[in-house]
Design a protein around this motif. Structure first.
Motif, PDB file in Angstrom:
ATOM      1  N   LYS A 132     -32.413 -24.591   4.244  1.00 42.71           N
ATOM      2  CA  LYS A 132     -32.481 -25.708   3.305  1.00 42.71           C
ATOM      3  C   LYS A 132     -32.107 -27.029   3.978  1.00 42.71           C
ATOM      4  N   GLY A 133     -31.857 -26.987   5.279  1.00 44.41           N
ATOM      5  CA  GLY A 133     -31.539 -28.239   5.984  1.00 44.41           C
ATOM      6  C   GLY A 133     -30.061 -28.592   5.967  1.00 44.41           C
ATOM      7  N   ILE A 134     -29.222 -27.632   5.623  1.00 46.39           N
ATOM      8  CA  ILE A 134     -27.790 -27.896   5.433  1.00 46.39           C
ATOM      9  C   ILE A 134     -27.116 -28.348   6.738  1.00 46.39           C
ATOM     10  N   GLY A 135     -27.270 -27.543   7.794  1.00 46.43           N
ATOM     11  CA  GLY A 135     -26.617 -27.852   9.075  1.00 46.43           C
ATOM     12  C   GLY A 135     -27.034 -29.225   9.597  1.00 46.43           C
ATOM     13  N   PRO A 136     -28.345 -29.495   9.698  1.00 42.19           N
ATOM     14  CA  PRO A 136     -28.771 -30.818  10.181  1.00 42.19           C
ATOM     15  C   PRO A 136     -28.293 -31.977   9.285  1.00 42.19           C
ATOM     16  N   ALA A 137     -28.233 -31.758   7.974  1.00 44.83           N
ATOM     17  CA  ALA A 137     -27.785 -32.850   7.090  1.00 44.83           C
ATOM     18  C   ALA A 137     -26.307 -33.151   7.332  1.00 44.83           C
ATOM     19  N   TYR A 138     -25.476 -32.110   7.449  1.00 42.08           N
ATOM     20  CA  TYR A 138     -24.052 -32.352   7.732  1.00 42.08           C
ATOM     21  C   TYR A 138     -23.861 -32.915   9.137  1.00 42.08           C
ATOM     22  N   SER A 139     -24.707 -32.494  10.097  1.00 46.70           N
ATOM     23  CA  SER A 139     -24.601 -33.072  11.445  1.00 46.70           C
ATOM     24  C   SER A 139     -24.851 -34.570  11.389  1.00 46.70           C
ATOM     25  N   ASP A 140     -25.845 -34.965  10.615  1.00 51.18           N
ATOM     26  CA  ASP A 140     -26.131 -36.404  10.491  1.00 51.18           C
ATOM     27  C   ASP A 140     -25.007 -37.126   9.767  1.00 51.18           C
ATOM     28  N   LYS A 141     -24.380 -36.458   8.823  1.00 54.49           N
ATOM     29  CA  LYS A 141     -23.247 -37.088   8.120  1.00 54.49           C
ATOM     30  C   LYS A 141     -22.121 -37.382   9.116  1.00 54.49           C
ATOM     31  N   THR A 142     -21.676 -36.354   9.830  1.00 56.08           N
ATOM     32  CA  THR A 142     -20.538 -36.580  10.742  1.00 56.08           C
ATOM     33  C   THR A 142     -20.977 -37.359  11.975  1.00 56.08           C
ATOM     34  N   GLY A 143     -22.266 -37.296  12.303  1.00 52.12           N
ATOM     35  CA  GLY A 143     -22.791 -38.105  13.415  1.00 52.12           C
ATOM     36  C   GLY A 143     -23.063 -39.548  13.008  1.00 52.12           C
ATOM     37  N   ARG A 144     -22.798 -39.860  11.737  1.00 50.11           N
ATOM     38  CA  ARG A 144     -22.925 -41.213  11.182  1.00 50.11           C
ATOM     39  C   ARG A 144     -24.356 -41.741  11.182  1.00 50.11           C
ATOM     40  N   ASN A 145     -25.281 -40.805  10.990  1.00 44.77           N
ATOM     41  CA  ASN A 145     -26.696 -41.185  10.892  1.00 44.77           C
ATOM     42  C   ASN A 145     -27.239 -41.026   9.479  1.00 44.77           C
ATOM     43  N   GLY A 146     -26.457 -40.392   8.613  1.00 45.42           N
ATOM     44  CA  GLY A 146     -27.004 -39.910   7.349  1.00 45.42           C
ATOM     45  C   GLY A 146     -27.426 -40.980   6.357  1.00 45.42           C
ATOM     46  N   LEU A 147     -28.273 -40.542   5.422  1.00 42.94           N
ATOM     47  CA  LEU A 147     -28.651 -41.381   4.277  1.00 42.94           C
ATOM     48  C   LEU A 147     -27.859 -40.865   3.091  1.00 42.94           C
ATOM     49  N   ARG A 148     -27.436 -41.794   2.239  1.00 41.46           N
ATOM     50  CA  ARG A 148     -26.638 -41.372   1.093  1.00 41.46           C
ATOM     51  C   ARG A 148     -27.295 -41.798  -0.214  1.00 41.46           C
ATOM     52  N   VAL A 149     -26.832 -41.178  -1.285  1.00 49.57           N
ATOM     53  CA  VAL A 149     -27.419 -41.465  -2.601  1.00 49.57           C
ATOM     54  C   VAL A 149     -27.357 -42.969  -2.895  1.00 49.57           C
ATOM     55  N   GLY A 150     -26.251 -43.605  -2.533  1.00 50.26           N
ATOM     56  CA  GLY A 150     -26.128 -45.047  -2.764  1.00 50.26           C
ATOM     57  C   GLY A 150     -27.204 -45.855  -2.064  1.00 50.26           C
ATOM     58  N   ASP A 151     -27.718 -45.320  -0.957  1.00 46.86           N
ATOM     59  CA  ASP A 151     -28.768 -46.036  -0.220  1.00 46.86           C
ATOM     60  C   ASP A 151     -30.076 -46.123  -0.999  1.00 46.86           C
TER      61      ASP A 151
END
Ligand code: IMO
Ligand code: MG
Length: 424
Positions: A132-151
């Motif tokens: 479901k993309g869980i690992g890559p999504a959390y990697s982007d979160k802690t890697g400071r690349n992620g997109l968030r709902v607020g965006d």
């Protein structure tokens, strides 16, 4: 000021957290998910209705409830929209009941491709991810690349998305990997579904949660996965990518540790695991197959048959220690009805040495040391009061309470809301 009470899975997921949250939601006006994403599959049964929730908190079927998707969650807009529409089709006013924290990270379509590529590259040592993309999504979160709902609310959402996608495409190009996936179509849908999210209350989750507690609204935090899949304390790397223990509820909602009240630890009377990794008490024989069939142990998210085995006390104690569990909730003992004998691993032999600690090394030879109980040969499903429970079963649960040092306060003996015994 009310406390934040927490429901956690103490094993490898699929303990029955959804049912227990739904039952407890009668006492909690607010339910909040704090970690994980649509890798979760929380099943709820009431009357003739069965429903599997992936992203929406399990309080949603209770009238007047508030259900918060917390910042610690990773949200896939497409799965979320499909889920909400299915809930709405049951006549539930989902938009009134669900709120989403701005800081919640988003799963984008390329996260799923990366998940599949990572798994393919691992070959035989794959994790058995739900893809479901869980690992890559959390990697982007802690890697400071992620997109968030607020965006989603910002004018530069598409640009931010394109930057992230570009990074993903560069990475995907390094894999010798092709996967039948129409990225363009998935992206179009994904943007429509991101728009759909705007129809919900998008909140400052941490302020909302703390002000609800301050205004005397009790909140139940709903964990996903289980302690043995925790990114720090599970059988790494055969784990999920979030903190599934109690501390995750603090960071995943923005609540201080001193605000935590009850911690309900949910476990099955036996064990299951889906995906790869160590499972000391795994059976893999006719008894294991009987557990699988009687317990309908097939993934609610992926449909995969679950691995089955006896209850593992060292693992249970480990999970209770990590989260400071105050009450145990035992699920599905009815699955073992009719078994001649019921076994429990009370310790391990690791490389020949007796221990009751969960080993660090996931490839260690772990041989369970079993204690055997006489089976209770009656239908627990029909028991509605503690007085109805057979002596053999009482002996089994008292043993667990003694070993783990925490009372079993709730017994669930069937999927329905009313097949639940709340003990005094
Ligand atoms: P609920 O909330 C059981 C398992 C996967 C895999 C590993 C990593 O229903 O209890 P991931 O997709 O997170 O990267 O997969 O974790 N897993 C679960 N197993 N129940 C779950 O959720 C799970 N969520 C993930 O099978 O082994
Ligand atoms: Mg599940």
């Amino acid at each position: 000021m009310k406390t934040l009470d927490v429901v956690l899975g103490l094993q490898w997921g699929d303990e029955g957290k959804g049912k227990i949250v739904d039952v407890l939601a009668e006492r909690y006006p607010v339910v909040a998910r704090f970690q994980g994403g649509p890798n979760a599959g929380h099943s709820i049964h009431f009357g003739n209705t069965s429903f599997v929730l992936h992203s929406v908190p399990s309080g949603v079927f209770r009238e007047g409830s508030i259900n918060i998707i917390g910042n610690g969650v990773v949200l896939d807009p497409t799965i979320f929209r499909e889920e909400c529409q299915a809930i709405e089709a049951l006549g539930v006013p989902v938009r009134e009941r669900v709120k989403i924290a701005k800081r919640t990270n988003l799963i984008v379509p390329t996260h799923k491709l990366l998940d599949a590529a990572d798994e393919a590259a691992l070959g035989k040592s794959k994790i058995g991810s739900t893809l479901k993309g869980i690992g890559p999504a959390y990697s982007d979160k802690t890697g400071r690349n992620g997109l968030r709902v607020g965006d989603i609310l910002g004018g530069d959402f598409k640009e931010k998305y394109d930057i992230l996608k570009h990074k993903h495409m560069l990475r995907l190009g390094q894999y010798d990997f092709t996967f039948p996936f129409d990225l363009e179509k998935a992206e179009e849908q994904w943007f429509r579904d991101a728009e759909y999210i705007k129809g919900f209350d998008i909140i400052d989750g941490e302020y909302e949660v703390n002000s609800l507690l301050g205004s005397d609204k009790a909140i139940l935090a709903e964990g996903a996965q289980g302690s043995m899949l925790d990114v720090d304390f599970g059988s790494y790397p055969f784990v999920t990518s979030s903190s599934t223990a109690c501390a995750g509820a603090c960071t995943g909602l923005g609540v201080a540790p001193s605000r935590i009240g009850k911690v309900y630890g949910v476990f099955k009377a036996y064990c299951t695991r889906v995906g790869s990794g160590p499972f000391p008490t795994e059976l893999g024989d006719a008894t294991g197959e009987l557990m699988r069939q009687r317990g309908h142990e097939f993934g609610a998210t992926t449909g995969r048959p679950r691995r089955t085995g006896w209850l593992d006390i060292p693992a249970l104690k480990f999970a209770v220690m990590l989260s400071g569990v105050t009450e145990l909730v035992m699920m599905k003992a009815d699955v073992l009805d009719g078994f001649e004998t019921v076994r429990v691993a009370c310790g391990y032999r690791v490389d020949g040495v007796r221990t009751d600690r969960v080993p660090y090394d996931v490839y260690a030879e772990v041989e369970p040391v079993y204690k055997e109980f006489k089976g209770w040969k009656c239908d627990l499903e029909n028991c509605r009061r503690e007085e109805d429970l057979p002596a053999e079963f009482m002996e089994y649960i008292r043993y667990i309470e003694r070993e783990v040092g925490v009372p079993i306060s709730i017994l669930s003996l069937g999927p329905d809301r009313d097949q639940t015994i709340i003990r005094k």
